[in-house]
Design a protein around this motif. Structure first.
Motif, PDB file in Angstrom:
ATOM      1  N   ARG A 148       0.869  -1.184   0.000  1.00  0.00           N
ATOM      2  CA  ARG A 148       0.000   0.000   0.000  1.00  0.00           C
ATOM      3  C   ARG A 148       0.904   1.232   0.000  1.00  0.00           C
ATOM      4  N   HIS A 149       0.579   2.172  -0.874  1.00  0.00           N
ATOM      5  CA  HIS A 149       1.408   3.375  -0.965  1.00  0.00           C
ATOM      6  C   HIS A 149       0.550   4.567  -1.359  1.00  0.00           C
ATOM      7  N   ARG A 150       1.135   5.754  -1.224  1.00  0.00           N
ATOM      8  CA  ARG A 150       0.440   6.988  -1.604  1.00  0.00           C
ATOM      9  C   ARG A 150       1.497   8.028  -1.935  1.00  0.00           C
ATOM     10  N   ALA A 151       1.072   9.116  -2.552  1.00  0.00           N
ATOM     11  CA  ALA A 151       2.016  10.201  -2.842  1.00  0.00           C
ATOM     12  C   ALA A 151       1.494  11.473  -2.186  1.00  0.00           C
ATOM     13  N   MET A 152       2.328  12.044  -1.333  1.00  0.00           N
ATOM     14  CA  MET A 152       1.976  13.290  -0.663  1.00  0.00           C
ATOM     15  C   MET A 152       2.532  14.475  -1.455  1.00  0.00           C
ATOM     16  N   VAL A 153       1.892  15.618  -1.301  1.00  0.00           N
ATOM     17  CA  VAL A 153       2.436  16.848  -1.879  1.00  0.00           C
ATOM     18  C   VAL A 153       2.825  17.735  -0.712  1.00  0.00           C
ATOM     19  N   THR A 154       4.118  17.919  -0.538  1.00  0.00           N
ATOM     20  CA  THR A 154       4.578  18.703   0.613  1.00  0.00           C
ATOM     21  C   THR A 154       5.378  19.910   0.160  1.00  0.00           C
ATOM     22  N   ASN A 155       5.587  20.007  -1.136  1.00  0.00           N
ATOM     23  CA  ASN A 155       6.470  21.060  -1.615  1.00  0.00           C
ATOM     24  C   ASN A 155       5.674  22.300  -2.004  1.00  0.00           C
ATOM     25  N   THR A 156       6.192  23.434  -1.635  1.00  0.00           N
ATOM     26  CA  THR A 156       5.459  24.664  -1.913  1.00  0.00           C
ATOM     27  C   THR A 156       6.048  25.435  -3.084  1.00  0.00           C
ATOM     28  N   SER A 157       7.102  24.913  -3.673  1.00  0.00           N
ATOM     29  CA  SER A 157       7.698  25.690  -4.763  1.00  0.00           C
ATOM     30  C   SER A 157       7.928  24.883  -6.035  1.00  0.00           C
ATOM     31  N   LYS A 158       8.115  23.577  -5.920  1.00  0.00           N
ATOM     32  CA  LYS A 158       8.520  22.823  -7.099  1.00  0.00           C
ATOM     33  C   LYS A 158       7.547  21.686  -7.381  1.00  0.00           C
ATOM     34  N   SER A 159       7.251  21.472  -8.660  1.00  0.00           N
ATOM     35  CA  SER A 159       6.378  20.362  -9.046  1.00  0.00           C
ATOM     36  C   SER A 159       7.049  19.034  -8.763  1.00  0.00           C
ATOM     37  N   ARG A 160       6.242  18.061  -8.426  1.00  0.00           N
ATOM     38  CA  ARG A 160       6.758  16.689  -8.358  1.00  0.00           C
ATOM     39  C   ARG A 160       6.278  15.963  -9.609  1.00  0.00           C
ATOM     40  N   MET A 161       7.185  15.243 -10.256  1.00  0.00           N
ATOM     41  CA  MET A 161       6.828  14.434 -11.413  1.00  0.00           C
ATOM     42  C   MET A 161       7.230  13.005 -11.099  1.00  0.00           C
ATOM     43  N   SER A 162       6.379  12.063 -11.436  1.00  0.00           N
ATOM     44  CA  SER A 162       6.812  10.667 -11.307  1.00  0.00           C
ATOM     45  C   SER A 162       6.422   9.926 -12.569  1.00  0.00           C
ATOM     46  N   MET A 163       7.159   8.857 -12.842  1.00  0.00           N
ATOM     47  CA  MET A 163       6.814   8.021 -13.988  1.00  0.00           C
ATOM     48  C   MET A 163       6.793   6.583 -13.522  1.00  0.00           C
ATOM     49  N   ALA A 164       5.804   5.860 -14.002  1.00  0.00           N
ATOM     50  CA  ALA A 164       5.641   4.488 -13.523  1.00  0.00           C
ATOM     51  C   ALA A 164       5.312   3.569 -14.689  1.00  0.00           C
ATOM     52  N   TYR A 165       6.019   2.450 -14.705  1.00  0.00           N
ATOM     53  CA  TYR A 165       5.717   1.378 -15.658  1.00  0.00           C
ATOM     54  C   TYR A 165       5.005   0.278 -14.875  1.00  0.00           C
ATOM     55  N   PHE A 166       3.825  -0.109 -15.330  1.00  0.00           N
ATOM     56  CA  PHE A 166       3.034  -1.144 -14.658  1.00  0.00           C
ATOM     57  C   PHE A 166       3.015  -2.375 -15.551  1.00  0.00           C
ATOM     58  N   GLY A 167       3.715  -3.426 -15.140  1.00  0.00           N
ATOM     59  CA  GLY A 167       3.766  -4.646 -15.946  1.00  0.00           C
ATOM     60  C   GLY A 167       2.522  -5.481 -15.716  1.00  0.00           C
ATOM     61  N   ALA A 168       1.789  -5.753 -16.802  1.00  0.00           N
ATOM     62  CA  ALA A 168       0.533  -6.498 -16.674  1.00  0.00           C
ATOM     63  C   ALA A 168       0.444  -7.582 -17.747  1.00  0.00           C
ATOM     64  N   PRO A 169      -0.285  -8.654 -17.453  1.00  0.00           N
ATOM     65  CA  PRO A 169      -0.391  -9.759 -18.420  1.00  0.00           C
ATOM     66  C   PRO A 169      -1.434  -9.461 -19.502  1.00  0.00           C
ATOM     67  N   PRO A 170      -1.532 -10.315 -20.531  1.00  0.00           N
ATOM     68  CA  PRO A 170      -2.656 -10.192 -21.466  1.00  0.00           C
ATOM     69  C   PRO A 170      -3.981 -10.359 -20.722  1.00  0.00           C
ATOM     70  N   LEU A 171      -5.027  -9.744 -21.250  1.00  0.00           N
ATOM     71  CA  LEU A 171      -6.321  -9.730 -20.554  1.00  0.00           C
ATOM     72  C   LEU A 171      -6.853 -11.128 -20.233  1.00  0.00           C
ATOM     73  N   ASP A 172      -6.620 -12.090 -21.160  1.00  0.00           N
ATOM     74  CA  ASP A 172      -7.234 -13.406 -20.968  1.00  0.00           C
ATOM     75  C   ASP A 172      -6.351 -14.378 -20.184  1.00  0.00           C
ATOM     76  N   THR A 173      -5.238 -13.893 -19.616  1.00  0.00           N
ATOM     77  CA  THR A 173      -4.348 -14.791 -18.852  1.00  0.00           C
ATOM     78  C   THR A 173      -5.042 -15.292 -17.589  1.00  0.00           C
ATOM     79  N   CYS A 174      -4.974 -16.627 -17.390  1.00  0.00           N
ATOM     80  CA  CYS A 174      -5.548 -17.193 -16.168  1.00  0.00           C
ATOM     81  C   CYS A 174      -4.506 -17.062 -15.056  1.00  0.00           C
TER      82      CYS A 174
END
Ligand SMILES: O=C(O)CCC(=O)C(=O)O
Ligand SMILES: [Fe+2]
Length: 188
Positions: free
Chosen positions: A118-144
């Motif tokens: 379980r995770h979350r992203a907080m915004v605590t900065n008052t001057s600079k943007s936060r950017m994140s990039m995430a790759y989510f590895g997922a199977p084909p839709l019909d994978t059992c």
């Protein structure tokens, strides 16, 4: 991971992501700085902004490879038990490292040996943007999705019934971001 779990077919997890029909996604998140209309333009050093930018959740896929710019904000929850007594632990940004999260379906495929975080992203900065990039590895839709037989034993019986990634995605649409989705698939 499969080797570490002594699973004979060591490609059991990676082959789902390598499949040409994989359902992996790449997401960019932008968290603008918190602007506050106080009289001193946030220059007061005692002013600490603290807002949830991306609410508490687990990633549904197999695994997530995550990186942000040099603005902190990511937190992971430790030791989530039934009473939800975990504490939030900051994951500071690192210039050369990625953060790798176990997702829900890896939890199901390892029969609970690996737990989605379980995770979350907080915004605590008052001057600079936060950017994140995430790759989510997922199977084909019909994978059992069901664990390899080595991970199901009389002492560790099957935790979740077999389901497809398509079924999982559709079921989670009816829930809110922070809801636990895996319990819908508990083996009876
Ligand atoms: O921005 C972050 O560090 C976390 C983003 C996240 O959890 C997500 O995109 O699923
Ligand atoms: Fe996430």
């Amino acid at each position: 991971m499969a080797e570490g779990l002594r699973v004979q077919d060591s490609s059991v997890f990676s082959k789902m992501i390598k499949d040409v029909d994989n359902d992996s996604i790449f997401r960019l998140n932008h968290y603008p700085p918190i602007l506050c209309n106080n009289n001193n333009n946030n220059k007061d050093p005692s002013f600490h902004a603290n807002k949830v930018g991306f609410g508490e959740h687990t990633d549904p896929q197999i695994l997530t490879i995550l990186k942000s710019n040099d603005v902190g904000g990511l937190q992971v929850k430790s030791q989530v038990d039934d009473g939800d007594h975990g504490v939030w632990v900051p994951v500071p940004p690192h210039p050369t490292a990625f953060c790798v999260n176990v997702g829900d379906i890896l939890q199901a495929m390892t029969n609970g040996r690996f737990m989605s975080v379980r995770h979350r992203a907080m915004v605590t900065n008052t001057s600079k943007s936060r950017m994140s990039m995430a790759y989510f590895g997922a199977p084909p839709l019909d994978t059992c999705l069901t664990p390899p037989i080595e991970l199901v034993t009389p002492r560790k019986p099957l935790l979740y019934r077999p389901f497809t990634w398509d079924e999982y995605k559709k079921a989670s649409h009816s829930l809110r971001l922070g809801d636990s989705r895996l319990h819908l698939f508990k083996a009876t």
